[in-house]
Scaffold this active site. Structure first.
Site, short mmCIF file in Angstrom:
data_model
loop_
_atom_site.label_atom_id
_atom_site.label_comp_id
_atom_site.label_asym_id
_atom_site.label_seq_id
_atom_site.Cartn_x
_atom_site.Cartn_y
_atom_site.Cartn_z
N ASP A 9 46.20 53.42 37.27
CA ASP A 9 45.12 52.70 36.61
C ASP A 9 45.68 52.21 35.27
O ASP A 9 46.70 52.74 34.80
CB ASP A 9 43.95 53.67 36.40
CG ASP A 9 42.85 53.06 35.58
OD1 ASP A 9 42.34 52.01 35.97
OD2 ASP A 9 42.50 53.64 34.52
N ASP A 11 43.67 50.84 31.96
CA ASP A 11 42.96 51.30 30.76
C ASP A 11 42.69 52.80 30.85
O ASP A 11 42.05 53.26 31.79
CB ASP A 11 41.61 50.57 30.62
CG ASP A 11 41.80 49.08 30.36
OD1 ASP A 11 42.81 48.72 29.76
OD2 ASP A 11 40.91 48.31 30.75
P1 B16 Z 1 37.64 43.33 32.15
P2 B16 Z 1 40.81 49.98 34.42
C1 B16 Z 1 38.63 48.74 33.45
O1 B16 Z 1 40.03 48.87 33.53
C2 B16 Z 1 38.10 49.32 32.14
O2 B16 Z 1 38.32 50.74 32.11
C3 B16 Z 1 36.63 49.05 32.02
O3 B16 Z 1 36.14 49.57 30.81
C4 B16 Z 1 36.39 47.53 32.08
O4 B16 Z 1 35.01 47.23 32.03
C5 B16 Z 1 37.00 46.99 33.40
O5 B16 Z 1 38.38 47.33 33.47
C6 B16 Z 1 36.88 45.49 33.50
O6 B16 Z 1 37.64 44.90 32.47
O7 B16 Z 1 36.36 43.01 31.48
O8 B16 Z 1 38.87 43.15 31.27
O9 B16 Z 1 37.81 42.60 33.48
O10 B16 Z 1 40.48 51.31 33.81
O11 B16 Z 1 40.33 49.83 35.86
O12 B16 Z 1 42.26 49.61 34.24
MG MG Z 2 40.78 53.41 33.51
#
Ligand code: B16
Ligand code: MG
Length: 216
Positions: A9, A11
């Site tokens: 993953d 974030d």
């Molecule tokens: P975006 P991951 C996720 O990333 C984030 O943890 C989450 O907080 C966010 O809303 C989601 O991506 C979508 O992100 O707005 O940049 O498309 O943890 O799956 O790497």
């Molecule tokens: Mg994450």
């Protein structure tokens, strides 16, 4: 023994963008007079952008139309992109770069499986983009975690069977995605339900899991 692929993953596992997400949602929420705290932000971990917006709007004083919701999500993303364009390698979480490099040196396939549509921008910005054999992000999936689509696509891209994949996740939704795909799940941080749990990549012996070798 077949080497496993490791699907990371983004974030919360490889990089920390929580604060950027918080500040972007907070700016949008303040402008709309919607209460939003860092505790609320924790609920958005691993959740797609539109599903995150629904959570933010739980505290809104009025209902928003679908058109308005799209505009709010776009506005938040504009603020978020402005912030992540300033990220440096300081945003890489402890042990992340070293872990990925060590796996690759041992011939283990590495991939990113992220819900974020900004994953490639973030990986480029922090200088990790060249360390992965496959990247599947929010622009390539139709169903968000806990649906297994993102991890299954990453595995397929490198011709790996689910049982030969290890997923590393910081969100319950991501652990659920890995388990429903039939993959081994390593939970880091506050995630629950994994086959193993560690505080972060600096404490996980992923090479041992992937090829059965001691790393330390
Ligand atoms: P975006 P991951 C996720 O990333 C984030 O943890 C989450 O907080 C966010 O809303 C989601 O991506 C979508 O992100 O707005 O940049 O498309 O943890 O799956 O790497
Ligand atoms: Mg994450």
């Amino acid at each position: 023994m077949q080497k496993k692929a490791v699907l990371f993953d983004l974030d919360g596992v490889l990089v920390t963008t929580d604060d950027c997400h918080y500040r972007a949602w907070k700016q949008m929420a303040d402008e709309e007079h919607i209460p939003f705290t860092r505790t609320d932000n924790e609920r958005l971990r691993g959740v797609s952008r539109m599903a995150s917006l629904e959570i933010v709007l739980e505290k809104a004083a009025r209902a928003y139309s679908e058109e308005e919701k799209l505009a709010l999500a776009e506005r938040k993303n504009r603020y978020y992109v402005q912030l992540i364009r300033k990220l440096t390698d300081a945003a890489i979480l402890p042990g992340a770069r070293e872990t990925v490099i060590r796996l690759r040196e041992a011939g283990v396939l590495t991939a990113v499986a992220s819900s974020s549509k900004n994953a490639r921008l973030i990986l480029t910005q922090v200088g990790l983009i060249d360390l992965f054999d496959a990247i599947i992000d929010g622009t390539q999936i139709t169903k968000s975690k806990p649906d297994p689509e993102v991890v299954l696509k990453a595995a397929e891209l490198r011709h790996k069977k689910p049982q030969d994949c290890i997923v590393v996740e910081d969100a319950d939704a991501g652990i659920a995605a890995a388990k429903s795909a039939g993959m081994y799940a390593v939970a880091v941080g506050n995630a629950h339900g994994g086959d193993l749990h560690y505080s972060g990549l600096d404490s996980v012996d992923l090479l041992k899991l992937a090829v059965g070798k001691e790393t330390k």
